[in-house]
Design a protein around this motif. Structure first.
Motif, mmCIF file in Angstrom:
data_model
loop_
_atom_site.group_PDB
_atom_site.id
_atom_site.type_symbol
_atom_site.label_atom_id
_atom_site.label_comp_id
_atom_site.label_asym_id
_atom_site.label_seq_id
_atom_site.Cartn_x
_atom_site.Cartn_y
_atom_site.Cartn_z
ATOM 1 N N ASP A 125 0.938 -1.254 -0.185
ATOM 2 C CA ASP A 125 -0.198 0.085 -0.231
ATOM 3 C C ASP A 125 0.823 1.354 0.080
ATOM 4 N N VAL A 126 1.739 1.444 -0.884
ATOM 5 C CA VAL A 126 2.527 2.469 -1.194
ATOM 6 C C VAL A 126 1.802 3.496 -2.177
ATOM 7 N N VAL A 127 1.582 4.723 -2.169
ATOM 8 C CA VAL A 127 1.008 5.635 -3.049
ATOM 9 C C VAL A 127 1.688 6.812 -3.307
ATOM 10 N N THR A 177 10.070 -0.882 -8.301
ATOM 11 C CA THR A 177 9.136 -1.795 -7.143
ATOM 12 C C THR A 177 9.747 -3.242 -7.386
ATOM 13 N N GLN A 178 9.710 -3.747 -6.197
ATOM 14 C CA GLN A 178 9.939 -5.150 -6.141
ATOM 15 C C GLN A 178 9.089 -5.902 -5.104
ATOM 16 N N SER A 179 8.091 -7.023 -5.422
ATOM 17 C CA SER A 179 7.669 -7.334 -4.184
ATOM 18 C C SER A 179 6.714 -6.489 -3.388
ATOM 19 N N VAL A 180 6.050 -5.856 -4.169
ATOM 20 C CA VAL A 180 5.053 -4.586 -3.583
ATOM 21 C C VAL A 180 3.782 -5.254 -3.783
ATOM 22 N N ASP A 181 2.886 -5.327 -2.750
ATOM 23 C CA ASP A 181 1.473 -5.484 -2.906
ATOM 24 C C ASP A 181 0.685 -4.230 -2.387
ATOM 25 N N GLY A 182 0.087 -3.673 -3.820
ATOM 26 C CA GLY A 182 -0.476 -2.439 -3.595
ATOM 27 C C GLY A 182 0.384 -1.214 -3.982
ATOM 28 N N PHE A 183 0.488 -0.919 -5.132
ATOM 29 C CA PHE A 183 1.375 0.135 -5.538
ATOM 30 C C PHE A 183 0.654 1.093 -6.435
ATOM 31 N N THR A 184 0.294 2.685 -6.129
ATOM 32 C CA THR A 184 -0.580 3.406 -7.166
ATOM 33 C C THR A 184 0.541 4.731 -7.349
ATOM 34 N N SER A 222 5.409 -7.761 -8.332
ATOM 35 C CA SER A 222 4.205 -6.965 -7.595
ATOM 36 C C SER A 222 3.054 -6.967 -7.871
ATOM 37 N N THR A 223 2.086 -6.693 -7.165
ATOM 38 C CA THR A 223 0.752 -7.102 -7.247
ATOM 39 C C THR A 223 -0.181 -5.790 -7.132
ATOM 40 N N ASN A 224 -1.470 -5.733 -7.619
ATOM 41 C CA ASN A 224 -2.302 -4.736 -7.449
ATOM 42 C C ASN A 224 -1.683 -3.132 -7.561
ATOM 43 N N ILE A 225 -1.416 -3.107 -8.942
ATOM 44 C CA ILE A 225 -0.682 -1.804 -9.316
ATOM 45 C C ILE A 225 -1.633 -1.039 -10.233
ATOM 46 N N GLU A 226 -1.820 0.235 -9.760
ATOM 47 C CA GLU A 226 -2.321 1.249 -10.428
ATOM 48 C C GLU A 226 -1.800 2.330 -11.032
ATOM 49 N N ILE A 227 -1.704 2.615 -12.295
ATOM 50 C CA ILE A 227 -0.753 3.799 -12.911
ATOM 51 C C ILE A 227 -1.690 4.556 -13.628
ATOM 52 N N SER A 228 -2.128 6.014 -13.212
ATOM 53 C CA SER A 228 -3.343 6.189 -13.569
ATOM 54 C C SER A 228 -3.402 8.021 -13.694
ATOM 55 N N TYR A 229 -3.992 8.711 -14.561
ATOM 56 C CA TYR A 229 -4.058 10.209 -14.673
ATOM 57 C C TYR A 229 -2.732 10.698 -14.614
ATOM 58 N N SER A 230 -1.576 10.194 -15.074
ATOM 59 C CA SER A 230 -0.413 10.851 -14.972
ATOM 60 C C SER A 230 0.344 11.155 -16.317
ATOM 61 N N GLU A 231 1.350 11.812 -16.408
ATOM 62 C CA GLU A 231 2.012 12.056 -17.745
ATOM 63 C C GLU A 231 3.376 11.357 -17.567
ATOM 64 N N PHE A 232 3.880 10.793 -18.664
ATOM 65 C CA PHE A 232 5.369 10.250 -19.051
ATOM 66 C C PHE A 232 5.708 10.915 -20.100
ATOM 67 N N TYR A 233 6.822 11.540 -20.065
ATOM 68 C CA TYR A 233 7.560 12.104 -21.313
ATOM 69 C C TYR A 233 9.105 12.226 -21.173
ATOM 70 N N ASP A 234 9.694 12.029 -22.220
ATOM 71 C CA ASP A 234 11.081 12.095 -22.419
ATOM 72 C C ASP A 234 11.912 11.132 -21.780
ATOM 73 N N ASN A 235 11.458 10.002 -21.482
ATOM 74 C CA ASN A 235 12.164 9.160 -20.566
ATOM 75 C C ASN A 235 13.063 8.310 -21.613
ATOM 76 N N SER A 236 14.345 8.016 -21.278
ATOM 77 C CA SER A 236 15.087 7.422 -22.038
ATOM 78 C C SER A 236 14.614 6.065 -22.783
ATOM 79 N N THR A 237 14.322 5.267 -22.145
ATOM 80 C CA THR A 237 13.625 4.099 -22.638
ATOM 81 C C THR A 237 12.124 3.947 -22.034
ATOM 82 N N ASN A 238 11.735 2.726 -21.704
ATOM 83 C CA ASN A 238 10.289 2.648 -21.469
ATOM 84 C C ASN A 238 10.090 3.692 -20.345
#
Length: 829
Positions: A173-175, A191-198, A221-237
């Motif tokens: 449960d890390v937000v 993240t590594q072996s995290v249950d609940g990451f937002t 890791s389990t129960n992942i949410e990535i939402s309403y965010s902006e990702f730009y100009d990152n070298s790879t993924n």
């Protein structure tokens, strides 16, 4: 809550006492959070004034007020983090710029890090430690803050092994909400072996290597949410799921990610870095990707295109499953919109409602797929692209990335090349432009190139500055109308004898005659005489050139077997309005030697030989070490007796090592004809052919039967290591085919590589120390993915089996290599 019940009770009594009793400070009895309920009641009943004891004065920037730690500089923030288990909240009071800040939350439960709108900037030590390392903790929230690792400090390379900026491990449960994270040096959030990451309502930009990494495979890791965010100009993924179960990626914007490749491609693709996806789903189950905008993916130093969404690890059928990709907008990426890696599959993949001008491209058919419910602005036929530093690199990369897609066009773009499944023009996936003046090619072009404007022009040719145009007075439709006055003389200096393909960068320029737009020339082929060379007449600059002689039309008609030294090619004007930027001879890479025109052929059956996967990988190290360029065939299986199962994924695997492999499994007749054409050109030029027979000889016999009668087949040497009536390769060859090969060619029997009998002993059980060394060494090479698959296909009794390599060693005259250790020392180390 960290406050005690006794302290709360004493405080309540204090409030009541101060309300009911007159305040005479000199008569008051002090109480504190440690005062017991009995002591407080006794004081109250006695009629004494009671008051809250004054705490010790805090340091100027840190104050313990209702379990909130306030921080305004490096020291106070570090103290807050060190004592985090005492507080509910850490709150910034001002911006902090620091040269050394490395915070760890270990075993902390129930903490909010409130940036209060402020920025934490690290100007030093970003490479050595995390700004925040969260381990064995839970119910952690990071909000309303900016974390900046200073763009003035250069990003790390992968090999630097710099620290993660945010490292979250073994927690729950890390937000991260309403945060901006920028200029991280390597992996920014890991993240590594995290249950609940937002990660929500946030921005992640300019990551040195990779943005948000969710994994790892062994500790998902389990129960992942990535939402309403902006990702730009990152070298790879921007986001990579390499170990995730139950992930929601919703309503984000991904823009210009994977703009600087970090992992080198395998040597067979050239020099450069791998492409990939802005969003990479590599190892994950139960993933929903919906409502995202993924745009403008391109990479200056990558040989592969940049995809919107990349699925699965190469050659994996079980790393990704249950993926829903719906209602996304995926535009203007140089690769596919949604791409499944070669040799891989995704179980239960659903795609619907997406709008894109990339492609729904995959070499496999998913269990569930609804591509018709997606809205393609330009479908795969007009947008499957691959980039390369050189033209040859772009072509090889396109072949590797899209093994089932036809390549139509290649053009220079941004100092490199892009190849596409469509004609590249104003609506090209690269952003596309059809320049008024053609751009100059890079100096490291893959072939021999002559700029058209540098050629001495003859009558009818007009110099347009950066290109030339044929504006002869009449169209020359018939070869009989060709005149020498319209000839252009091209003198190429060929450094190495071998097979070359003629091509030109050209366009249909001025429309003098709508019935015959200018799109072709006459070409004098050194062995066949005059023929027509043409290109599509849509007005766009392009490099795909087609030969035409009689009723035959093929790019292969423009192949020429040329000796080393000066070679003269002559072209002549044909249709008015033909514009040409440059002429080029592109080496086809079929010669066995850099100094001769001999031809090396490597045949493999993979039917049912899993060991071929190791042999073909071993061959790559040998040919690269010795500077050889072989023709490689997959699917050269035997026709005598029941057909055993062809190893699934073999074609894709072979092409990951040799992109231009001939597919005799699916296209046996055409592959034999193409091989015969190369053999014919080699022998007619006075050179020899060597065939390493990594399976039965039926395919070689098929090739021999389509050779022209004037070809001296005794110039062909066939090296077979499995001979005799009890040996697999000869016994699985039809008797008439084996007799033909032995009578027509120089047939050489090589001692079998499965046992120590004069050739290299390339078979070891898993239990042997040598096999263990060999596996460890090869899994640490540039072909590690291929080796992982090769070792996984074969049983422990012969875990290391490269026996089909001995034929190639015999061809190159290597009698010293006897073991896997010898092979590593000579060709790999």
């Amino acid at each position: 809550m960290k406050r005690t019940l006794l302290g709360i009770a004493a405080t309540l009594i204090l409030l009541a006492a101060c309300t009911l009793q007159p305040a005479h400070a000199e008569d008051c009895i002090p109480i504190s959070d440690t005062t017991t309920i009995t002591e407080a009641i006794t004081a109250f009943n006695s009629g004494s004034c009671i008051q809250k004891a004054q705490p010790e004065l805090p340091s100027p920037d840190v104050e313990d007020m209702q379990f909130t730690c306030l921080a305004g500089d490096t020291d106070s923030l570090s103290r807050c983090a060190n004592d985090a288990d005492r507080y509910d909240t850490i709150r910034l009071t001002r911006d902090i710029t620091t040269e050394s800040l490395c915070m760890t939350l270990d075993g902390v439960q129930g903490l909010t890090f409130d940036g209060n709108g402020h920025t934490v900037t690290r100007t030093a030590n970003q490479r050595s430690c995390s700004v925040l390392d969260i381990v064995n903790s839970g119910d952690i929230k990071i909000t309303n803050a900016v974390f900046d690792d200073d763009a003035r400090d250069a990003p790390c390379a992968v090999a630097d092994k710099c620290a993660r900026m945010f490292h979250v491990r073994y927690s729950n449960d890390v937000v991260m909400d309403n945060v901006t994270i920028q200029n991280g040096k390597r992996y920014v959030i890991y993240t590594q072996s995290v249950d609940g990451f937002t990660f929500t309502n946030s921005v992640l930009s300019n990551s040195g290597v990779l943005g948000l990494y969710v994994g790892h495979g062994s500790t998902p890791s389990t129960n992942i949410e990535i939402s309403y965010s902006e990702f730009y100009d990152n070298s790879t993924n921007a986001v990579a799921l390499l170990g995730a179960n139950k992930a929601l990626i919703k309503d984000n914007v991904f823009r210009r990610n994977h703009n600087r490749g970090q992992w080198p491609v395998s040597p067979q693709y050239g020099v450069g870095m791998t492409g990939g996806g802005q969003l990479y789903i590599a190892r994950a189950m139960d993933v929903e990707i919906t409502g995202n905008e993924i745009t403008d993916g391109s990479c200056a130093n990558c040989l592969g295109g940049i995809h919107g969404i990349e699925l699965s690890e190469p050659f994996k059928s079980d790393s990704v499953a249950n993926v829903s990709i719906t209602d996304n907008v995926i535009n203007n990426n140089t690769g596919s919109a949604i791409y499944t890696n070669g040799g891989a599959s995704v179980a239960n993949l659903v795609k619907s409602g997406n709008v894109f001008n990339g492609a729904l491209s995959s070499p496999v058919t998913p269990t569930v797929d609804t591509p018709d419910s997606n809205v393609a602005v330009n479908g795969c036929e007009s947008a499957c692209t691959a980039n390369g530093k050189t033209l040859g690199g772009a072509i090889a990369n396109f072949t590797a990335m899209y093994p089932n897609i036809k390549r139509e066009d290649c053009d220079p773009v941004d100092g490199g090349y892009v190849c596409s499944s469509a004609r590249i023009g104003a609506n090209s996936p690269s952003g596309g432009s059809t320049p008024v003046q053609p751009s100059s090619p890079p100096t490291d072009t893959s072939g021999l190139l002559i700029q058209a404007e540098d050629v001495l022009l003859s009558k009818g040719w007009n110099n347009r500055g950066n290109y030339v145009e044929w504006i002869g007075e009449t169209e020359r439709y018939l070869l009989s109308q060709r005149i020498d006055a319209a000839n252009l003389i091209l003198d190429f200096d060929v450094p190495v004898a071998g097979l070359y393909r003629f091509q030109m960068r050209a366009r249909s320029e001025t429309i003098f005659n709508v019935a015959e737009p200018g799109n072709d020339i006459w070409l004098q082929h050194p062995t066949t005489g005059w023929l027509k060379a043409w290109f599509t007449r849509d007005g766009n600059w392009q490099t795909t050139t087609v030969g035409e002689s009689g009723h035959e039309k093929s790019v292969a008609l423009l192949d020429m077997q040329l000796p080393a030294g000066k070679n003269r090619i002559i072209v002549s004007g044909r249709s008015r309005g033909t514009a040409i930027d440059w002429f080029e001879l592109v080496p086809q890479g079929f010669t066995v030697s850099k100094t001769t025109g001999d031809l090396l052929i490597l045949n493999y059956d993979s039917w049912p030989d899993q060991d071929d996967h190791q042999a073909v990988a071993m061959s790559k190290y040998i040919v690269d070490k010795l500077g050889l360029n072989p023709t490689v065939v997959i699917g050269a299986w035997g026709e005598n007796g029941p057909h055993l199962k062809f190893v699934d994924g073999s074609v894709e695997y072979w092409r990951s090592i040799y992109p231009n492999v001939l597919d005799a499994h699916n296209e046996k007749a055409s592959s034999a004809t193409e091989l015969a054409r190369r053999v014919t050109a080699t022998i007619r030029s006075g050179n020899k052919v060597s065939i390493a027979e990594g399976g039965p000889s039926d395919f070689t016999a098929r090739m021999l039967r389509v050779l022209p009668s004037d070809v001296d087949t005794k110039m062909i040497s066939v090296y077979q290591h499995s001979v005799g009536s009890t040996a697999f390769n000869e016994s699985k060859t039809l008797p008439e085919n084996l007799a033909l090969v032995k009578s027509k060619t120089n047939y050489v029997a090589v001692p079998n590589g499965n046992v120590p009998n004069g050739s290299a002993d390339f078979q070891e059980p898993k239990s042997s120390a040598m096999c263990q060394r060999f596996m460890s060494r090869m899994l640490d090479t540039s072909l590690s993915d291929q080796w992982l698959r090769a070792f996984s296909l074969i049983g422990e009794s012969r875990q290391c089996d490269g026996s089909d390599t001995v034929e190639l060693l015999a061809i190159v005259g290597d009698t010293q290599t006897k073991t896997f250790d010898d092979f590593y020392e000579r060709y790999v180390k």
